[in-house]
Design a protein around this motif. Structure first.
Motif, PDB file in Angstrom:
ATOM      1  N   LYS A  20     145.949 117.905  50.298  1.00  0.00           N
ATOM      2  CA  LYS A  20     146.425 117.054  51.394  1.00  0.00           C
ATOM      3  C   LYS A  20     145.690 117.392  52.700  1.00  0.00           C
ATOM      4  O   LYS A  20     145.289 116.502  53.443  1.00  0.00           O
ATOM      5  CB  LYS A  20     147.932 117.220  51.574  1.00  0.00           C
ATOM      6  N   ILE A  21     145.503 118.671  52.948  1.00  0.00           N
ATOM      7  CA  ILE A  21     144.770 119.097  54.151  1.00  0.00           C
ATOM      8  C   ILE A  21     143.330 118.588  54.092  1.00  0.00           C
ATOM      9  O   ILE A  21     142.796 118.097  55.086  1.00  0.00           O
ATOM     10  CB  ILE A  21     144.819 120.623  54.310  1.00  0.00           C
ATOM     11  N   CYS A  22     142.709 118.686  52.929  1.00  0.00           N
ATOM     12  CA  CYS A  22     141.330 118.217  52.767  1.00  0.00           C
ATOM     13  C   CYS A  22     141.231 116.714  53.009  1.00  0.00           C
ATOM     14  O   CYS A  22     140.279 116.235  53.631  1.00  0.00           O
ATOM     15  CB  CYS A  22     140.807 118.568  51.385  1.00  0.00           C
ATOM     16  N   GLU A  23     142.211 115.980  52.533  1.00  0.00           N
ATOM     17  CA  GLU A  23     142.241 114.529  52.766  1.00  0.00           C
ATOM     18  C   GLU A  23     142.352 114.230  54.260  1.00  0.00           C
ATOM     19  O   GLU A  23     141.671 113.350  54.779  1.00  0.00           O
ATOM     20  CB  GLU A  23     143.427 113.923  52.013  1.00  0.00           C
ATOM     21  N   GLU A  24     143.197 114.974  54.953  1.00  0.00           N
ATOM     22  CA  GLU A  24     143.354 114.793  56.392  1.00  0.00           C
ATOM     23  C   GLU A  24     142.048 115.114  57.127  1.00  0.00           C
ATOM     24  O   GLU A  24     141.668 114.423  58.068  1.00  0.00           O
ATOM     25  CB  GLU A  24     144.494 115.676  56.916  1.00  0.00           C
ATOM     26  N   ILE A  25     141.360 116.164  56.697  1.00  0.00           N
ATOM     27  CA  ILE A  25     140.073 116.512  57.307  1.00  0.00           C
ATOM     28  C   ILE A  25     139.079 115.372  57.123  1.00  0.00           C
ATOM     29  O   ILE A  25     138.340 115.023  58.052  1.00  0.00           O
ATOM     30  CB  ILE A  25     139.529 117.838  56.727  1.00  0.00           C
ATOM     31  N   ASP A  26     139.055 114.774  55.937  1.00  0.00           N
ATOM     32  CA  ASP A  26     138.162 113.628  55.693  1.00  0.00           C
ATOM     33  C   ASP A  26     138.470 112.476  56.648  1.00  0.00           C
ATOM     34  O   ASP A  26     137.559 111.861  57.203  1.00  0.00           O
ATOM     35  CB  ASP A  26     138.268 113.146  54.245  1.00  0.00           C
ATOM     36  N   HIS A  27     139.764 112.192  56.845  1.00  0.00           N
ATOM     37  CA  HIS A  27     140.147 111.122  57.767  1.00  0.00           C
ATOM     38  C   HIS A  27     139.743 111.454  59.201  1.00  0.00           C
ATOM     39  O   HIS A  27     139.237 110.589  59.934  1.00  0.00           O
ATOM     40  CB  HIS A  27     141.646 110.856  57.699  1.00  0.00           C
ATOM     41  N   LEU A  28     139.965 112.698  59.597  1.00  0.00           N
ATOM     42  CA  LEU A  28     139.603 113.118  60.953  1.00  0.00           C
ATOM     43  C   LEU A  28     138.099 113.044  61.180  1.00  0.00           C
ATOM     44  O   LEU A  28     137.648 112.646  62.262  1.00  0.00           O
ATOM     45  CB  LEU A  28     140.117 114.529  61.228  1.00  0.00           C
ATOM     46  N   GLU A  29     137.323 113.401  60.166  1.00  0.00           N
ATOM     47  CA  GLU A  29     135.870 113.331  60.298  1.00  0.00           C
ATOM     48  C   GLU A  29     135.415 111.882  60.457  1.00  0.00           C
ATOM     49  O   GLU A  29     134.530 111.584  61.261  1.00  0.00           O
ATOM     50  CB  GLU A  29     135.190 113.991  59.092  1.00  0.00           C
ATOM     51  N   SER A  30     136.038 110.976  59.723  1.00  0.00           N
ATOM     52  CA  SER A  30     135.713 109.548  59.868  1.00  0.00           C
ATOM     53  C   SER A  30     136.065 109.053  61.265  1.00  0.00           C
ATOM     54  O   SER A  30     135.292 108.300  61.873  1.00  0.00           O
ATOM     55  CB  SER A  30     136.458 108.719  58.820  1.00  0.00           C
ATOM     56  N   ASP A  31     137.215 109.478  61.771  1.00  0.00           N
ATOM     57  CA  ASP A  31     137.604 109.120  63.140  1.00  0.00           C
ATOM     58  C   ASP A  31     136.602 109.681  64.142  1.00  0.00           C
ATOM     59  O   ASP A  31     136.218 109.000  65.097  1.00  0.00           O
ATOM     60  CB  ASP A  31     138.999 109.649  63.468  1.00  0.00           C
ATOM     61  N   ALA A  32     136.184 110.917  63.931  1.00  0.00           N
ATOM     62  CA  ALA A  32     135.215 111.547  64.830  1.00  0.00           C
ATOM     63  C   ALA A  32     133.890 110.794  64.813  1.00  0.00           C
ATOM     64  O   ALA A  32     133.251 110.647  65.860  1.00  0.00           O
ATOM     65  CB  ALA A  32     135.004 113.009  64.452  1.00  0.00           C
ATOM     66  N   ASP A  33     133.482 110.305  63.647  1.00  0.00           N
ATOM     67  CA  ASP A  33     132.250 109.507  63.562  1.00  0.00           C
ATOM     68  C   ASP A  33     132.355 108.250  64.417  1.00  0.00           C
ATOM     69  O   ASP A  33     131.424 107.906  65.151  1.00  0.00           O
ATOM     70  CB  ASP A  33     131.957 109.099  62.112  1.00  0.00           C
ATOM     71  N   ARG A  34     133.487 107.568  64.312  1.00  0.00           N
ATOM     72  CA  ARG A  34     133.682 106.344  65.106  1.00  0.00           C
ATOM     73  C   ARG A  34     133.663 106.648  66.603  1.00  0.00           C
ATOM     74  O   ARG A  34     133.036 105.940  67.390  1.00  0.00           O
ATOM     75  CB  ARG A  34     134.981 105.651  64.719  1.00  0.00           C
TER      76      ARG A  34
END
Length: 85
Positions: A20-34
């Motif tokens: 779950k933490i890894c999934e959240e990190i993936d989402h945060l990284e996508s947000d950071a890219d935007r």
């Protein structure tokens, strides 16, 4: 936190928590890219000082690199958890 759960990945709750933490990190990284693309676009449109533009561009790129490395670590943790489940 995900790294600290690796010692207990044989427990279902720890494995699920790490994933779950890894999934959240993936989402945060996508947000950071935007956010980075938007900030970079705004920087090139609005910054009249070339020196400041170069400095800020380097900072934005470093932040992008940091978020990418965090995603890489999350992907490694995810792989470890899945291999051991």
């Amino acid at each position: 936190h995900a790294v600290s759960l690796l010692g207990r990945i044989s427990e279902a709750s720890a494995a699920e928590g790490a994933l779950k933490i890894c999934e959240e990190i993936d989402h945060l990284e996508s947000d950071a890219d935007r956010v980075m693309r938007s900030a970079m676009s705004k920087l090139f449109r609005n910054e009249p000082d070339v020196r400041e533009l170069i400095k800020l561009k380097a900072i934005y790129e470093m932040l992008e690199s940091i978020t990418d490395r965090c995603e890489d670590v999350a992907n490694l943790i995810e792989g470890i958890v899945l291999e051991n489940s």
